[in-house]
Motif scaffolding. Structure first.
Motif, short mmCIF file in Angstrom:
data_model
loop_
_atom_site.label_atom_id
_atom_site.label_comp_id
_atom_site.label_asym_id
_atom_site.label_seq_id
_atom_site.Cartn_x
_atom_site.Cartn_y
_atom_site.Cartn_z
N GLU A 154 -74.11 22.37 -30.07
CA GLU A 154 -74.79 21.00 -29.85
C GLU A 154 -74.72 19.70 -28.20
OE1 GLU A 154 -72.71 16.32 -30.84
OE2 GLU A 154 -72.25 18.00 -31.58
N LYS A 155 -73.82 20.79 -27.18
CA LYS A 155 -73.77 20.54 -26.14
C LYS A 155 -75.26 20.02 -25.42
CE LYS A 155 -71.30 23.43 -23.13
NZ LYS A 155 -72.00 23.77 -22.32
N ILE A 156 -75.53 21.80 -25.42
CA ILE A 156 -77.36 22.06 -24.88
C ILE A 156 -78.54 22.41 -25.28
CG2 ILE A 156 -76.23 23.54 -23.02
CD1 ILE A 156 -76.94 26.10 -25.51
N ILE A 157 -77.87 21.18 -26.31
CA ILE A 157 -79.52 20.80 -26.81
C ILE A 157 -80.58 20.30 -26.29
CG2 ILE A 157 -80.47 19.18 -28.45
CD1 ILE A 157 -77.90 19.84 -30.25
N GLY A 158 -79.85 19.61 -25.41
CA GLY A 158 -81.04 18.59 -24.18
C GLY A 158 -82.08 20.37 -23.89
N SER A 159 -81.44 21.06 -23.56
CA SER A 159 -81.95 22.36 -22.33
C SER A 159 -82.69 23.30 -23.49
CB SER A 159 -80.94 23.57 -21.67
OG SER A 159 -79.83 22.32 -20.64
N ALA A 160 -82.54 23.41 -24.63
CA ALA A 160 -83.00 24.00 -25.72
C ALA A 160 -83.95 23.52 -26.24
CB ALA A 160 -81.92 23.84 -26.85
N TYR A 161 -83.97 22.00 -26.15
CA TYR A 161 -85.82 21.21 -26.54
C TYR A 161 -86.28 21.65 -25.16
CZ TYR A 161 -84.35 18.53 -31.01
OH TYR A 161 -83.69 18.56 -32.69
N ALA A 162 -85.81 21.68 -23.77
CA ALA A 162 -86.87 21.80 -22.81
C ALA A 162 -87.24 22.89 -22.50
CB ALA A 162 -85.49 21.35 -21.82
N LEU A 196 -81.22 15.61 -17.98
CA LEU A 196 -81.15 14.72 -20.14
C LEU A 196 -79.53 15.53 -19.98
CD1 LEU A 196 -81.63 13.56 -22.34
CD2 LEU A 196 -82.58 15.63 -23.31
N ASP A 197 -79.39 16.38 -19.97
CA ASP A 197 -78.33 16.89 -20.56
C ASP A 197 -76.49 16.28 -19.19
OD1 ASP A 197 -78.19 18.63 -23.02
OD2 ASP A 197 -78.50 20.21 -21.46
N LYS A 198 -76.78 15.93 -18.23
CA LYS A 198 -76.54 15.61 -17.19
C LYS A 198 -76.17 14.32 -17.51
CE LYS A 198 -73.47 16.37 -13.68
NZ LYS A 198 -72.04 17.13 -13.96
N MET A 199 -77.61 13.64 -17.15
CA MET A 199 -77.14 12.10 -17.18
C MET A 199 -77.39 11.47 -18.51
SD MET A 199 -77.18 11.88 -13.34
CE MET A 199 -77.57 10.63 -13.90
N GLY A 200 -77.57 12.07 -20.01
CA GLY A 200 -77.78 11.08 -20.60
C GLY A 200 -79.55 10.71 -21.23
N VAL A 201 -79.40 10.25 -22.31
CA VAL A 201 -80.87 10.04 -22.97
C VAL A 201 -81.28 8.75 -22.52
CG1 VAL A 201 -81.43 9.63 -25.36
CG2 VAL A 201 -79.90 11.42 -25.47
N ARG A 202 -80.35 7.79 -22.12
CA ARG A 202 -81.20 6.83 -22.07
C ARG A 202 -81.84 6.51 -20.52
NH1 ARG A 202 -75.43 5.07 -22.48
NH2 ARG A 202 -73.84 4.66 -21.21
N PHE A 203 -80.43 7.12 -19.28
CA PHE A 203 -81.41 7.13 -19.01
C PHE A 203 -82.74 7.66 -17.78
CE2 PHE A 203 -81.90 10.18 -14.46
CZ PHE A 203 -81.59 9.02 -13.54
#
Length: 549
Positions: A455-463, A78-85
């Motif tokens: 902010e840049k690691i929100i995806g990892s935090a949620y994960a 998610l952090d690397k490829m983004g939301v839509r992918f």
């Protein structure tokens, strides 16, 4: 003067359309997640799944997320490829898992070489077996093993979708009505629980011929719709990035040290622990709730006339939509008379639904009211957190209500078993309050995460939070199944002696110790919530502060 450039994100309508696409995708996944929950007794009587097999299969949903750390990888993707992918990828993975689960419970599976192989194999898994965490065991029906395998794959997709949707909402609503958006998304998605409770038994019993595979097929069709929703969001999100000039990928590559930054936050750990305790007392319970009601209520199912017809199912679902739409939209009405009118409409529709549920005499239609009060109050709570704050306090209130509800199910509901009306009234009220307590979490907990990490690691935090949560979602369905089996040994003995049938046994369990365990989870969550509020006050994490300043 140069006109300020407007983007899709600046348009309230476009923001909420993006939210609707994400919410509809999650709505469909929620239906499939619990597609077998309201027909546990049918799985036992037609497929030979006892409580242990059923619980092991249900817990398998999160097995790969927990033990293969798939959710951690999902956060990195998610952090690397983004939301839509990641949204589209999660939709594909869910569909693949759903198709495997459908095959496992279909007639095509029985007598096949696949059944023979799974019967002879995967009965002992070195390492996992010694630790007591194996997803299969000797004697587990082959269909349950394959269904568990499909559910594992589905679980990877649905949890990936969960963190992606949370990240997507932050992207579209940051600095705006974030809590309202997250709360609304979860409220709408949880209508999937009601849809599942109403239609899963409907399809399984359609035409008087019981076939549980029809219920799963219904869920698979909805997973196809979820994938379509995520693909549509893909193009909408891509257009937003084209307008803003933002890149989907993160500017900085993901580093292992990012996880260290997250794990070093005391606030993060308290939120994560509260999450796993709270959700473990809700989601595993959903998988057994219908059977629990069947075992504790005196129900007389309508066998002829209007209340036994297919039409009543459609009418009840129409009433559900009226309740949800009326209650939800009333939150956004500025005209007082319109607001009151919509609320009255929702209440009347809810009362009529409950009366029809009583007349039908089916446990699944009673539990179907679970998310309805949440739909009504989640936007209110989200709006309150956005403008007033008090997120930590709301989490404490939610935990307290959770304790009360599970103890009511454990000790008050069985006392009403001789009274069909009294038992149903207690069940309805308790289920509605439980749903209301559940609404406090998405409105208060998830919008708090961006306050705790960069902010840049929100995806990892949620994960990471979802991974910790998944430990509970794997463990407790399995534990519930084992507790039911070990505290109801007399039922198995009666079946073996021919004193009762398998059908009678499937609705004769004593759920007291299961519900006490779930209430204890609520008590632990309350303690964590109290401590979290104290830490927030001492360290100024901002959890009690409004999102919109």
């Amino acid at each position: 003067m140069e006109q300020i450039k407007q983007t899709l994100r600046d348009s309230a309508a476009m923001r909420w359309i993006a939210l609707l696409l994400l919410a509809l995708g999650m709505f469909c996944s929620y239906i499939f997640m619990d597609i077998l929950s309201p027909i546990k007794e049918l799985m036992e009587s037609t497929r030979g799944w006892d409580s242990e097999a059923f619980g092991t299969m249900q817990g398998a949903e999160t097995f790969l997320n927990v033990f293969v750390f798939f959710l951690i990888f999902a956060g990195i993707i998610l952090d690397k490829m983004g939301v839509r992918f990641t949204a589209v990828l999660s939709g594909v993975v869910m569909l693949v898992g759903g198709l495997i689960k459908y095959y496992a419970v279909s007639e095509a599976f029985y007598g096949s070489s696949v059944e023979a192989w799974f019967t002879e194999n995967l009965n002992y898994i070195p390492g996992f077996q010694q630790l007591g965490v194996a997803p299969f065991y000797r004697g587990m029906p082959a269909s349950a093993k394959v269904a568990a395998l499909g559910f594992m794959i589905f679980g990877c997709g649905t949890e990936m979708a969960g963190i992606t949707v949370s990240r997507g909402i932050v992207k579209w609503f940051k600095g705006r009505e974030t809590a309202l958006a997250m709360g609304s998304e979860m409220a709408l998605a949880r209508l999937g629980v009601t849809t599942c409770m109403i239609f899963s038994p409907f399809f399984a019993k359609l035409g008087g011929n019981i076939d549980v595979s029809r219920s799963v097929a219904f869920g698979v069709v909805l997973l196809c719709i979820a994938l379509i929703m995520f693909i549509t969001y893909f193009f909408m999100d891509k257009k937003l990035d084209a307008q803003t000039g933002e890149a989907e990928e993160q500017d900085d590559p993901f580093k292992i040290s990012d996880i260290g930054k997250i794990l070093s936050s005391l606030g993060f750990w308290l939120v994560a622990l509260l999450c796993v305790l709270y959700y473990s007392a809700i989601f595993p319970f959903q998988k057994y709730a219908v059977n629990m009601l069947q075992c504790n209520l005196t129900l007389t199912e309508a066998t002829d006339g209007f209340f036994a017809s297919q039409a009543v199912t459609y009418i009840q679902y129409g009433l559900v939509l009226i309740v949800a739409a009326g209650a939800f939209s009333s939150n956004f009405m500025k005209d007082k008379m319109k607001k009151i009118g919509l609320m009255v409409l929702a209440v009347v529709a809810l009362v009529v639904y409950c009366w029809m549920g009583y007349m039908r005499g089916t446990a699944e239609t009673i539990f179907a009211v679970f998310p309805l009060l949440a739909v009504a109050i989640t936007p209110i709570l989200g709006n309150y957190v956005d403008h007033k704050g008090k997120a930590a306090s709301m989490l404490m209130i939610g935990s307290l209500l959770l304790i009360i509800c599970h103890l009511t199910f454990a000790f008050v509901l069985p006392l009403c078993k001789g009274s069909s009306v009294g038992g149903v009234v207690v069940a309805y009220l308790t289920i509605l309050v439980l749903g209301a307590s559940f609404s406090l979490v998405p409105a208060a907990l998830w919008p708090s995460v961006p306050k705790l990490v960069d902010e840049k690691i929100i995806g990892s935090a949620y994960a990471l939070i979802f991974w910790i949560q998944n430990i509970g979602l794997w463990l407790f369905p399995l534990l519930i199944g084992k507790i039911l089996k070990n505290t109801n040994t007399d039922i198995a003995a009666q079946v073996e002696a021919g004193e009762i049938t398998v059908q009678q046994a499937s609705v004769s369990y004593d759920y007291t110790w299961v519900l006490v365990m779930l209430a204890c989870l609520g008590a632990a969550a309350l303690i964590i919530g109290i401590y979290l509020k104290a830490v927030d006050k001492k360290k100024g994490l901002g959890l009690e502060e409004p999102n919109i300043k």
